[in-house]
Design a protein around this motif. Structure first.
Motif, PDB file in Angstrom:
ATOM      1  N   ARG A  94      36.665  39.659  44.267  1.00 41.89           N
ATOM      2  CA  ARG A  94      35.504  38.797  44.594  1.00 41.89           C
ATOM      3  C   ARG A  94      34.621  38.584  43.374  1.00 41.89           C
ATOM      4  O   ARG A  94      34.143  37.479  43.126  1.00 41.89           O
ATOM      5  CB  ARG A  94      34.703  39.432  45.723  1.00 41.89           C
ATOM      6  CG  ARG A  94      35.420  39.437  47.080  1.00 41.89           C
ATOM      7  CD  ARG A  94      34.573  40.152  48.111  1.00 41.89           C
ATOM      8  NE  ARG A  94      33.310  39.487  48.293  1.00 41.89           N
ATOM      9  CZ  ARG A  94      32.197  40.088  48.714  1.00 41.89           C
ATOM     10  NH1 ARG A  94      32.215  41.384  48.943  1.00 41.89           N
ATOM     11  NH2 ARG A  94      31.089  39.411  48.865  1.00 41.89           N
ATOM     12  N   ASN A 100      39.425  44.575  46.541  1.00 47.14           N
ATOM     13  CA  ASN A 100      38.730  43.451  47.163  1.00 47.14           C
ATOM     14  C   ASN A 100      37.473  43.095  46.382  1.00 47.14           C
ATOM     15  O   ASN A 100      37.208  41.941  46.059  1.00 47.14           O
ATOM     16  CB  ASN A 100      38.386  43.833  48.611  1.00 47.14           C
ATOM     17  CG  ASN A 100      37.734  42.697  49.388  1.00 47.14           C
ATOM     18  OD1 ASN A 100      36.783  42.093  48.924  1.00 47.14           O
ATOM     19  ND2 ASN A 100      38.239  42.440  50.582  1.00 47.14           N
ATOM     20  N   LEU A 145      38.462  37.071  52.555  1.00 47.11           N
ATOM     21  CA  LEU A 145      38.009  38.424  52.281  1.00 47.11           C
ATOM     22  C   LEU A 145      37.171  38.991  53.420  1.00 47.11           C
ATOM     23  O   LEU A 145      36.856  40.172  53.427  1.00 47.11           O
ATOM     24  CB  LEU A 145      37.184  38.458  50.979  1.00 47.11           C
ATOM     25  CG  LEU A 145      37.931  38.032  49.720  1.00 47.11           C
ATOM     26  CD1 LEU A 145      36.980  38.000  48.541  1.00 47.11           C
ATOM     27  CD2 LEU A 145      39.068  38.985  49.461  1.00 47.11           C
ATOM     28  N   LEU A 183      45.106  37.885  46.884  1.00 44.06           N
ATOM     29  CA  LEU A 183      44.595  39.108  47.492  1.00 44.06           C
ATOM     30  C   LEU A 183      45.340  39.499  48.738  1.00 44.06           C
ATOM     31  O   LEU A 183      45.638  40.665  48.976  1.00 44.06           O
ATOM     32  CB  LEU A 183      43.098  38.949  47.810  1.00 44.06           C
ATOM     33  CG  LEU A 183      42.425  40.189  48.369  1.00 44.06           C
ATOM     34  CD1 LEU A 183      42.458  41.305  47.347  1.00 44.06           C
ATOM     35  CD2 LEU A 183      41.006  39.883  48.794  1.00 44.06           C
ATOM     36  N   ARG A 187      44.713  42.941  51.255  1.00 41.51           N
ATOM     37  CA  ARG A 187      44.254  44.159  50.594  1.00 41.51           C
ATOM     38  C   ARG A 187      42.737  44.231  50.628  1.00 41.51           C
ATOM     39  O   ARG A 187      42.048  43.212  50.537  1.00 41.51           O
ATOM     40  CB  ARG A 187      44.758  44.200  49.153  1.00 41.51           C
ATOM     41  CG  ARG A 187      46.240  44.482  49.061  1.00 41.51           C
ATOM     42  CD  ARG A 187      46.763  44.282  47.673  1.00 41.51           C
ATOM     43  NE  ARG A 187      46.797  42.841  47.341  1.00 41.51           N
ATOM     44  CZ  ARG A 187      47.287  42.388  46.201  1.00 41.51           C
ATOM     45  NH1 ARG A 187      47.765  43.215  45.311  1.00 41.51           N
ATOM     46  NH2 ARG A 187      47.288  41.083  45.956  1.00 41.51           N
ATOM     47  N   ILE A 188      42.192  45.462  50.728  1.00 40.59           N
ATOM     48  CA  ILE A 188      40.747  45.645  50.884  1.00 40.59           C
ATOM     49  C   ILE A 188      40.288  46.716  49.912  1.00 40.59           C
ATOM     50  O   ILE A 188      41.043  47.203  49.080  1.00 40.59           O
ATOM     51  CB  ILE A 188      40.391  46.041  52.341  1.00 40.59           C
ATOM     52  CG1 ILE A 188      41.128  47.318  52.710  1.00 40.59           C
ATOM     53  CG2 ILE A 188      40.733  44.923  53.311  1.00 40.59           C
ATOM     54  CD1 ILE A 188      40.730  47.854  54.074  1.00 40.59           C
TER      55      ILE A 188
END
Length: 580
Positions: free
Chosen positions: A545, A541, A378, A533, A536-537
């Protein structure tokens, strides 16, 4: 099992339902009888109320001194009477009919020949003296009011065969004040037939209603077979079905209605209709109580038999050196425990315990490594050093040129990049997270100038609490880029951080363009998704998390409508371990 079923299930259920049926049907019948009795009593009360209104008016006329003076005066000229009539008589005659809607008319019959017989005043002629109500009034010879069923005034001269007595009246002699000329005066107040009909018919009573006078004669009835308007019918002469049930309401304490009764007759079929519905319900319930336990007992018996046979079959395999475990779901009963012990014994015999432990440890290690790799994935994958150096160089050049505002924005941008690209620190204090948010908003304000304003409030008790790094910044970024930027005149962003007990509450609201229901459902869908994930942000994200760190211990609330802005709230638990 069959004996157990008969003694413990079938017989108790049958006995219980028989008792329940008798108790329920008895209660339903008693309640229905009470409801019908209350309905008859309500009709009686409403009828008596209408009659009492007319009696009250008659008492006012009976004791009105001015009215009686007008009635006994010997007028020399018609003009004198007209003046007295217009001054007082007309007003008192017309003042009650609009108020008491049950009053049809008010008329006073007098022998005074000097009065004009119109406008509520009638002459006490020989025809009037031959009417039933006048003869009854003279027969009783007292000042008490009398309630009687009468015919319409224009039918007085007709023969008895053609008279329709469908009007109820209050009559009384007005002899409260003495008169020198001994002229007789009689008051007659007629009730509206429609009002009486409404009282007796506007009830939820599936039967017939009879109004019976003190002589046992029917004065009114909703029974279409009784012609009470033309004939005098005795209630005792009626023939009722054998299953008819009667309900009585007496008026024993009212002089003008003494011994009058209101009787309601309802067929037993109507009373027992609800009882029969209750019986059907009890029968259905009894069938369910028998069928469902029977199926459950058959299912349990079958389960016991199959599992015992399966254990016996595998035990024979063990005797032949085939160490196969029993493949079935875990159960908590004795057979399930026996199955579990058999499987454990078989595994021990085959010496597979060590292999299972090693495999389990390896699986858990791989799972921990996978989660650690996902958390690391991440973070940014670029080398940040050259970016920091370049931003610092630009900032210093801006300061040298006195471009302080540009230098401030570059400083904020460098701080955000340095924080987001730091690998060794995944938790920050709330005050640091808010500082990142301020840096980002200052950059956006530099970009939008006066088109964007913001306000940040942080609870002092929440400042030192630890939260995941950049947990809330993507929500602020979405509010700025996707909420405020499309607005021509700009907008406002409000960020608030509070602490309630062991919870940290981040909330953000904006007055931007908002989101439709489909977009909101997409965000909530990230909570249920277990996909990897990848690259992808943004908000996805953050949600991913938070799922990895807190599991189901965090909460997300999104409220948004197109054109009305967006409100987002994220609640995470206070991490005591991280705070220490």
């Amino acid at each position: 099992m069959l004996i157990l079923y008969i003694l413990s299930v079938f017989l108790p259920i049958v006995l219980t339902n028989v008792i329940f049926y008798h108790v329920t049907t008895g209660n339903v019948k008693n309640q229905r009888m009470k409801d019908i009795s209350r309905a008859v009593e309500q009709i009686n009360n409403e009828f008596r109320s209408e009659v009492e209104d007319a009696v009250t008016i008659s008492s006012v006329f009976y004791t009105d001194y001015n009215l009686n003076q007008i009635l006994k005066t010997d007028y020399k000229e018609p003009a004198d009477y007209i003046e007295a009539y217009d001054t007082y008589f007309r007003r008192i005659l017309n003042s009650y009919t609009p108020v008491y809607t049950s009053i049809q008319s008010i008329k006073i019959y007098v022998e005074n020949p000097t009065m004009l017989h119109s406008g509520g005043v009638g002459y006490l002629s020989d025809e009037v003296k031959q009417t039933d109500w006048f003869r009854l009034l003279k027969k009783r010879n007292n000042a008490h009011p009398i309630f009687i069923r009468t015919q319409q005034e224009d039918l007085y001269l007709k023969s008895e065969e053609n008279v329709i007595r469908d009007t109820f009246s209050i009559i009384r002699e007005m002899n409260y004040f003495e008169s020198k000329n001994n002229w007789q005066k009689f008051l007659k107040i007629d009730l509206k037939t429609s009002t009486i009909d409404q009282v007796f018919q506007n009830q939820n009573l599936q039967g017939n209603i009879y109004l019976v006078n003190d002589k046992g004669q029917i004065e009114y009835s909703t029974d279409p077979a009784v012609d009470w308007r033309r004939e005098t019918v005795a209630y005792d002469s009626l023939e009722f079905p054998p299953d008819a049930i009667s309900f009585h309401a007496e008026n024993a304490y009212v002089s003008y209605l003494e011994n009058w009764r209101i009787i309601g007759t309802v067929s037993e079929e109507e009373v027992l209709k609800d009882v029969r519905q209750s019986r059907e319900f009890v029968i259905v319930l009894a069938c369910l109580n028998i069928v469902i336990p029977t199926l459950i007992i058959l299912w349990i018996t079958r389960s016991l038999h199959e599992r015992l046979v399966r254990i016996l079959r595998h035990m024979k395999k063990v005797k032949n050196q085939h160490f196969d475990t029993i493949k079935q779901g875990e159960s908590l009963d004795e057979i399930g425990q026996l199955t579990s012990e058999f499987n454990r014994m078989t595994i021990q015999v085959k010496s597979l315990i060590d292999d299972v432990y090693i495999a389990d440890i390896q699986t858990k290690s791989l799972e921990l490594e996978r989660r650690k790799a996902q958390l690391n994935a991440l973070q940014s994958q670029i080398n940040p050093h050259f970016l920091f150096n370049a931003l610092e160089t630009i900032r210093m050049r801006s300061l040298i040129k006195d471009e302080t505002e540009t230098a401030k924005i570059i400083h904020n941008m460098a701080k955000i990049f340095r924080t987001s690209l730091t690998w060794g620190k995944d938790r920050v204090m709330v005050s640091e997270e808010v500082e990142f948010i301020v840096c980002f908003l200052e950059i956006q304000k530099y970009r939008f100038e006066d088109r964007m304003n913001y306000r940040i409030h942080i609870d002092p008790s929440a400042r030192d609490c630890m939260v995941p790094k950049m947990m809330f910044l993507p929500f602020v970024e979405n509010a700025s880029i996707h909420g405020i930027e499309p607005l021509r005149h700009g907008g406002k962003i409000e960020v608030q951080v509070e602490r309630e007990a062991d919870k940290i509450i981040f909330s953000i609201s904006d007055n931007g363009i908002g989101m439709d229901d489909e977009k909101v459902k997409q965000f909530y869908g990230y909570l249920e998704s277990d996909e990897e994930l990848g690259e992808r942000i943004g908000v996805q994200n953050v949600i991913y998390r938070l799922k990895l760190i807190y599991g189901d211990r965090f909460q997300l609330l999104i409220k948004s409508m197109p054109g009305q802005g967006t409100f987002i709230r994220v609640v995470v638990p206070v991490d005591h371990e991280a705070n220490r």
